[in-house]
Design an enzyme around this catalytic site. Structure first.
Site, short mmCIF file in Angstrom:
data_model
loop_
_atom_site.label_atom_id
_atom_site.label_comp_id
_atom_site.label_asym_id
_atom_site.label_seq_id
_atom_site.Cartn_x
_atom_site.Cartn_y
_atom_site.Cartn_z
N ARG A 1 -71.39 -0.47 -90.67
CA ARG A 1 -71.55 -2.17 -91.51
C ARG A 1 -72.09 -3.22 -91.21
O ARG A 1 -72.56 -3.87 -91.53
CB ARG A 1 -70.08 -2.15 -90.70
CG ARG A 1 -68.64 -1.78 -90.94
CD ARG A 1 -67.56 -2.70 -90.58
NE ARG A 1 -67.63 -2.49 -88.76
CZ ARG A 1 -66.72 -1.64 -87.96
NH1 ARG A 1 -66.01 -0.72 -88.66
NH2 ARG A 1 -66.30 -2.02 -87.19
N CYS B 1 -62.96 -10.89 -67.64
CA CYS B 1 -63.49 -12.26 -67.70
C CYS B 1 -62.50 -13.24 -66.69
O CYS B 1 -63.60 -13.87 -66.01
CB CYS B 1 -63.54 -12.80 -68.49
SG CYS B 1 -61.98 -12.28 -69.83
N HIS C 1 -62.58 -19.76 -69.94
CA HIS C 1 -61.30 -20.02 -69.65
C HIS C 1 -61.53 -20.75 -68.28
O HIS C 1 -62.89 -21.29 -67.06
CB HIS C 1 -61.24 -18.40 -69.48
CG HIS C 1 -61.26 -17.13 -69.77
ND1 HIS C 1 -61.35 -17.70 -71.20
CD2 HIS C 1 -61.43 -16.39 -69.88
CE1 HIS C 1 -60.90 -16.33 -71.82
NE2 HIS C 1 -61.18 -15.70 -71.54
P1 A2P Z 1 -69.68 -4.54 -86.07
O1 A2P Z 1 -69.94 -5.94 -86.30
O2 A2P Z 1 -70.73 -3.28 -86.66
O3 A2P Z 1 -68.23 -3.91 -86.55
P2 A2P Z 1 -65.82 -8.23 -81.14
O4 A2P Z 1 -65.79 -8.04 -79.70
O5 A2P Z 1 -66.71 -9.40 -80.75
O6 A2P Z 1 -65.09 -7.78 -82.48
O7 A2P Z 1 -67.33 -7.21 -81.24
C1 A2P Z 1 -67.17 -5.88 -81.18
C2 A2P Z 1 -69.08 -5.03 -81.58
O8 A2P Z 1 -68.32 -3.40 -81.39
C3 A2P Z 1 -69.20 -5.59 -82.53
O9 A2P Z 1 -70.71 -5.80 -82.28
C4 A2P Z 1 -69.15 -4.40 -83.03
O10 A2P Z 1 -69.45 -3.83 -84.09
C5 A2P Z 1 -68.94 -3.69 -82.20
N1 A2P Z 1 -68.09 -1.66 -82.79
C6 A2P Z 1 -67.45 -1.66 -83.65
N2 A2P Z 1 -66.76 -0.34 -83.71
C7 A2P Z 1 -67.94 0.02 -83.34
C8 A2P Z 1 -68.55 1.31 -83.32
N3 A2P Z 1 -67.75 2.36 -84.10
N4 A2P Z 1 -69.91 1.52 -83.18
C9 A2P Z 1 -70.57 0.61 -82.69
N5 A2P Z 1 -70.62 -0.26 -82.76
C10 A2P Z 1 -68.95 -0.69 -82.88
#
Ligand code: A2P
Length: 336
Positions: A41, A131, A247
């Site tokens: 995405r 954390c 926190h």
């Molecule tokens: P993306 O923004 O492309 O979904 P948070 O904890 O703030 O929600 O962030 C989660 C992080 O993990 C984001 O950078 C998200 O990317 C990444 N992420 C979630 N699913 C995947 C995936 N399938 N592969 C790689 N990165 C992921």
């Protein structure tokens, strides 16, 4: 001079990933190259690092060739799936999820407390602690060295950014709706089990047997592992509060030896990563806004517990996105 390393951030678009980028930029980290990874995405989006534009790439099992250290913060599922591929490619994984924390072959490290543990990582995976645990132990470790820690009774006041970008968005949307006199509808409650705006929720992570949550049990098991105190007793209530960042933890700590408030305050005089902000007479104590976007944790309200022997009541606050996650991971990378 340390050799410049090729670093990757997995989850670079997330709340912690973005903060990792900021910490790496601010610190004098001996960086060679930087690779930013996220889901399909986000592939193609750009981020600026030390004046240079970097394009985010999609995470795949082949992403880690030539990378020295990968900072993972994309959730436990991604760590479990891609962490071993990264290690197999010769990369050291510093993982912010809970996926590997209790593995006996994975060190669990707070650099101010047990930096030596990071040097022995047989699986090439090092875990970043929870954390709330990091922030609590930043205050408890100097006191432990002085008085000998025996048990902890704690209540946390946890900010929504601990749930990532989704937690921040949920509090923002609900706060806006309340300000506009609108109802909070069921479709606005996704990230938390209940409305978080104008509320506090005594439920962080899933419930386990015995009525404790997983977050509360992390405080027990992770504290024992980091401090090397297998007999340490911990009871904790973790609470989500409508605060965006940082926190706070209210702790009663019981020690082996008699405690003295002045001596307790003195242990923080020149301790790295934690500062004393404690002058009750002049209403000086730390709040979440005092630590937001700051590296150091702050401790105050130090007093003798009125119920238990050899016990202190303390209040500690820290930016959980920073010291509770991103900064701690970058500090681990620095000591490798
Ligand atoms: P993306 O923004 O492309 O979904 P948070 O904890 O703030 O929600 O962030 C989660 C992080 O993990 C984001 O950078 C998200 O990317 C990444 N992420 C979630 N699913 C995947 C995936 N399938 N592969 C790689 N990165 C992921």
């Amino acid at each position: 001079m340390a050799q410049a390393k090729h670093i990757a951030i997995v989850g670079a678009t997330g709340a912690v990933g973005e903060e990792m980028l900021a910490c790496l930029a601010e610190r004098n980290f001996p960086m060679g190259e930087l690779t930013l990874l996220a889901s399909a995405r986000s592939a193609g989006q750009k981020r600026t690092f030390r004046g240079e534009e970097i394009t985010i790439q999609e995470l795949t099992h082949d992403s880690f060739i030539g990378i020295d250290v990968a900072l993972f913060s994309a959730g436990g599922g991604i760590s479990l799936e891609y962490g071993p591929s990264a290690a197999a490619a010769g990369c050291v994984v510093i993982d912010n999820s809970s996926a590997f924390r209790m593995d006996p072959d994975v060190p669990l490290v707070v650099p101010e407390i047990n930096p030596e543990a990071a040097r022995s990582a047989p699986k090439k995976i090092i875990a970043n602690p929870n954390c709330t645990t990091i922030i609590s132990l930043m205050a408890l470790y100097p006191l432990h060295k002085k008085f000998g820690l025996q048990s902890i009774i704690a209540s946390s006041y946890q900010a929504v950014s601990g749930s990532g970008a989704a937690g921040i968005a949920e509090l923002e949307a609900q706060t806006k709706a309340i300000a506009n006199g609108e109802e909070i509808t069921a479709d606005m409650i996704n990230c938390y089990p209940k409305q978080i705006a104008s509320n506090v929720i005594p439920h962080v992570d899933v419930f386990l047997e015995g009525g404790y949550t997983k977050e509360e049990q992390k405080m027990l098991h992770e504290s024992r592992k980091i401090l090397g105190l297998p007999e340490l007793k911990v009871t904790c209530t973790c609470v989500r509060v409508p605060v965006y960042r940082s926190h706070s933890v209210s702790i009663t700590a019981i020690f082996d030896n008699p405690v003295d408030v002045k001596e307790a305050q003195a242990v923080f005089a020149d301790y790295p990563g934690i500062q004393l902000k404690d002058d009750a007479e002049n209403e000086v104590y730390p709040t979440p806004l005092d630590t937001t976007c700051k590296d150091d944790c702050l401790v105050g309200r130090i007093r003798k517990d009125q119920v238990l022997k050899n016990a202190l009541a303390i209040w500690v606050v820290g930016d959980q996105v920073r010291k509770g996650a991103a900064l701690n991971a970058v500090q681990i990378a620095e000591i490798l």
